[in-house]
Design an enzyme around this catalytic site. Structure first.
Site, PDB file in Angstrom:
ATOM      1  N   PHE A 183       0.847  -1.376  -0.011  1.00 27.84           N
ATOM      2  CA  PHE A 183       0.115  -0.071  -0.007  1.00 27.84           C
ATOM      3  C   PHE A 183       0.687   1.170  -0.160  1.00 27.84           C
ATOM      4  O   PHE A 183       0.401   2.332   0.342  1.00 27.84           O
ATOM      5  CB  PHE A 183      -0.662  -0.010   1.293  1.00 27.84           C
ATOM      6  N   SER A 184       2.127   1.006  -0.460  1.00 27.23           N
ATOM      7  CA  SER A 184       3.159   2.267  -0.336  1.00 27.23           C
ATOM      8  C   SER A 184       2.852   3.356  -0.973  1.00 27.23           C
ATOM      9  O   SER A 184       2.426   3.497  -2.252  1.00 27.23           O
ATOM     10  CB  SER A 184       4.465   1.491  -0.761  1.00 27.23           C
TER      11      SER A 184
END
Length: 307
Positions: free
Chosen positions: A71-72
């Protein structure tokens, strides 16, 4: 495909600094402002652009490799930049999301990112020189950008952020995960204090809000980016607001963010900004700021991570 200069024209810079008037206990005793780095760009916002802005030379690299989770915000921002600039991008992602890609990974796929999923043992080597040398052999034309964009070049981008704040202030409050943003703020204020401070009370103070469990560890991440200064800005990291760890968002934090988003003119998310604004609310209620303090809260963007 855009040039770097053409891409920069699509950004809202400087980002706005806005007065903030929440109906929180103690808020009436201070002056609150928000540095709206979330408003830099609708897709690629916040401190991720700040940290990348000086990592990209005018003569663009032939390829880029970097690291992050599923989910960076960093990979999301970098993937978008590389797509717009026509730079081949490889994202090394912790964990195998091939069967169930996150919204962030779906965006990267749409932006033609080459994705390599690695296990946690391999991912832990992301800073090891031997592993990085292997990557250089595998991607000989690429520059390798650390996780989160946290590198020495990031500090100048964060200094630009601080230099844009034209209101007078006593405190900056910012979320902390990889340490480079906080270090950049401190370093920028060290330089400002050296030229403007006349006594200790006039020095700016920086409060980091740890968004993950890491007392001592986060301080170490910040310190490695800080040169020795005779005009050291007063700073500390508060570890009381991580809510159990990175990306942990219990119901009370989710409710706070939802209520905030329903009533304020800008939105927050529970991973970074939500914890920072919760912390400010709690510290105001507990009288942690002197009356008439002027406080700037840094909104580091990253709303896509809440998907």
């Amino acid at each position: 495909m855009l040039s770097l200069e053409d891409f920069k024209t699509s950004l809202t810079l400087p980002s706005p600094v806005e007065p903030f008037f929440p109906k929180w206990k103690g808020a009436e005793k201070v002056s609150l402002f928000v540095k709206r780095d979330d408003a830099i760009h609708p897709i690629m916002s916040g401190n991720k652009w700040r940290k990348l802005s000086n990592a990209l030379p005018p003569s663009l690299p032939k390829a880029i490799v970097s690291f992050g989770g599923g989910f960076s915000n960093h990979l999301h921002a970098l993937g978008f930049i590389c797509f717009k600039l026509g730079i081949p991008f490889t994202a090394i992602i912790r964990g195998d999301y091939s069967a169930t890609p996150s919204p962030m990974i779906k965006d990267l796929i749409q932006w033609q990112t080459h994705i390599e999923y690695v296990d946690r043992i391999t991912y832990k080597k992301r800073s090891d020189s031997a592993y990085l040398n292997e990557l250089k052999l595998q991607f000989p034309d690429a520059i390798i950008i650390p996780e989160g964009g946290s590198q020495a070049q990031a500090l100048q981008g964060i200094k630009d952020l601080v230099d844009e704040i034209e209101v007078d202030f006593d405190f900056i409050v910012a979320p902390v995960a990889s340490g480079a943003t906080l270090a950049g703020i401190i370093n920028a204020l060290n330089k400002r204090n050296r030229t403007t401070a006349t006594d200790f009370r006039s020095l700016h103070k920086v409060i980091g809000i740890g968004v993950l469990k890491g007392e001592g560890y986060l301080e170490g991440l910040v310190q490695k980016f800080l040169p020795i200064s005779k005009h050291q800005t007063s700073w500390h990291i508060d570890h009381n607001y991580h809510f159990g760890g990175y990306a942990k968002a219990p119901n009370e934090l989710q409710t706070f963010c939802n209520d905030f988003n329903d009533n304020m003119e800008f939105k927050i998310e529970p991973v970074y900004s939500g914890k920072a604004f919760w912390a400010v609310k709690d510290m105001l209620a507990k009288g942690k700021f002197e009356d008439r303090s002027r406080i700037v809260v840094l909104h580091t963007g990253g709303l896509q991570g809440a998907r």
